[in-house]
Structures are given as structure tokens and as C-alpha cells.
Design a protein around this motif. Structure first.
Motif, PDB file in Angstrom:
ATOM      1  N   ASN A 138       0.835  -1.202   0.000  1.00  0.00           N
ATOM      2  CA  ASN A 138       0.000   0.000   0.000  1.00  0.00           C
ATOM      3  C   ASN A 138       0.872   1.255   0.000  1.00  0.00           C
ATOM      4  N   GLN A 198       2.536   5.013  -0.693  1.00  0.00           N
ATOM      5  CA  GLN A 198       1.973   6.358  -0.582  1.00  0.00           C
ATOM      6  C   GLN A 198       1.399   6.889  -1.885  1.00  0.00           C
ATOM      7  N   TYR A 219      -0.450   5.615  -3.889  1.00  0.00           N
ATOM      8  CA  TYR A 219      -1.829   5.163  -4.102  1.00  0.00           C
ATOM      9  C   TYR A 219      -2.758   5.636  -2.984  1.00  0.00           C
ATOM     10  N   GLN A 220      -2.248   6.391  -2.038  1.00  0.00           N
ATOM     11  CA  GLN A 220      -3.042   6.853  -0.906  1.00  0.00           C
ATOM     12  C   GLN A 220      -3.629   8.231  -1.185  1.00  0.00           C
ATOM     13  N   GLY A 262      -7.719   8.093   3.463  1.00  0.00           N
ATOM     14  CA  GLY A 262      -7.339   6.692   3.427  1.00  0.00           C
ATOM     15  C   GLY A 262      -7.771   5.930   2.195  1.00  0.00           C
ATOM     16  N   GLN A 302      -7.753   4.461  -1.515  1.00  0.00           N
ATOM     17  CA  GLN A 302      -6.716   4.042  -2.444  1.00  0.00           C
ATOM     18  C   GLN A 302      -7.349   3.786  -3.805  1.00  0.00           C
TER      19      GLN A 302
END
Length: 82
Positions: free
Chosen positions: A7, A9, A11-12, A16, A18
Motif C-alpha cells: 500500500n 503512498q 496510491y493513498q 485513506g 486508495q
């Protein structure tokens, strides 16, 4: 702190969310999901050996490639009458 390989960063989003959350929420197929992923990632992922703008362009080109692939799939489907 080590980077989260599952996960990362880039894609953040705030709150929260994604890319995968959006892809799953809209039940997108592989090509559409990848296009969304690359669009959301463009400009947010640094990679050693790339200038930031070059990486951003690469991600946008990848998104475009998946969109063209999906458009062609739909055109083929229409032509075949399915």
C-alpha cells in the motif's frame, strides 16, 4: 520507517482511500482499473533514475494505452454483435 510495498503512498488519498477502493467500488474491469490507477498515480510516484515529469508522463501514457485497449475491445464487441 520502511516503505509499505503493498500500500505505497502514491496510491493513498486523503481519508485513506486508495486506487483499488475506487476500482472495486465501481466494479471496473482490468483495463479500466489500470487506467484509473495510472491516472491517480500520475505525478505522485517518484522513481530512481526518472525525473518527476518523465514519470508523470509515463503514467499518463500507460493510462492512455489501457483506455485505447478498452475502447478497441468495445468496438470489436459491437462489430461482432455480441
Amino acid at each position: 520507517m520502511s516503505e509499505d510495498k503493498i500500500n505505497p503512498q502514491h496510491y493513498q488519498a486523503p481519508g485513506g482511500y486508495q486506487a483499488i477502493d475506487i476500482i472495486e467500488y465501481f466494479n471496473l474491469n482490468f483495463a479500466r482499473g489500470n487506467a484509473v490507477k495510472y491516472l491517480l498515480r500520475a505525478g505522485n510516484k517518484a522513481e530512481t533514475g526518472y525525473e518527476e515529469i518523465d514519470k508523470e508522463i509515463e503514467d499518463l501514457e500507460k493510462a492512455a494505452w489501457y483506455l485505447v485497449r478498452e475502447i478497441n475491445r468495445l468496438k470489436d464487441l459491437k462489430e461482432s454483435g455480441s
